[in-house]
Scaffold this active site. Structure first.
Site, mmCIF file in Angstrom:
data_model
loop_
_atom_site.group_PDB
_atom_site.id
_atom_site.type_symbol
_atom_site.label_atom_id
_atom_site.label_comp_id
_atom_site.label_asym_id
_atom_site.label_seq_id
_atom_site.Cartn_x
_atom_site.Cartn_y
_atom_site.Cartn_z
ATOM 1 N NE ARG A 10 53.623 -26.694 -24.300
ATOM 2 C CZ ARG A 10 54.745 -26.023 -24.076
ATOM 3 N NH1 ARG A 10 55.735 -26.081 -24.936
ATOM 4 N NH2 ARG A 10 54.875 -25.287 -22.995
ATOM 5 C CB CYS A 11 48.186 -21.568 -26.091
ATOM 6 S SG CYS A 11 46.819 -20.501 -25.597
ATOM 7 N NE ARG A 12 40.520 -24.848 -25.297
ATOM 8 C CZ ARG A 12 39.591 -23.894 -25.138
ATOM 9 N NH1 ARG A 12 38.928 -23.433 -26.162
ATOM 10 N NH2 ARG A 12 39.354 -23.393 -23.936
ATOM 11 N NE ARG A 15 45.850 -26.334 -30.564
ATOM 12 C CZ ARG A 15 45.980 -26.621 -29.267
ATOM 13 N NH1 ARG A 15 47.129 -26.391 -28.652
ATOM 14 N NH2 ARG A 15 44.974 -27.137 -28.592
#
Length: 117
Positions: A10-12, A15
């Site tokens: 969920r962490c940009r 990713r």
């Protein structure tokens, strides 16, 4: 080179780090540490590879930290225990090899890490 990424889907930033690794043809082992929390021993190993004080691995702007722990003094082992109990507090993403590791934010830190290998 065998790499592991301690990843939060969920962490940009996490990713982006994984995308960078894959764009360079690297296939890191992906550890989703929120689904599979790290042991105290594994966190200690990462701290040694990162060459950091345990407190530097804590996300101090995370609401959980601010609400329950900010302003309190903890020993190194207590911080490691907190990170084991609350993996959400672990700074991310962490990318490690067998000899060292880096927190991949900003992404330039990961780029430098890869260039030095």
């Amino acid at each position: 080179m065998k790499l592991t990424i301690y990843h939060n889907t969920r962490c940009r930033k996490s990713r982006e780090a994984l995308e960078l690794l894959e764009s360079k043809g690297l296939k890191p082992e992906i550890v989703e540490y929120l689904k599979n929390p790290l042991s105290e021993k594994k966190i200690e190993e990462l701290i040694l590879l990162l060459k950091l004080d345990p407190m530097q691995l804590v996300r101090v702007n995370e609401a959980l930290w601010k609400e329950q722990y900010r302003g309190k003094n903890f020993s190194k082992s207590e911080i490691i225990a907190l990170l084991t109990k609350h993996p959400k507090l672990i700074e991310r993403p962490i990318i490690s090899s067998s000899t060292n590791a880096v927190i991949g934010r900003p992404i330039d830190q990961l780029i430098h890490f890869l260039e030095s290998h």
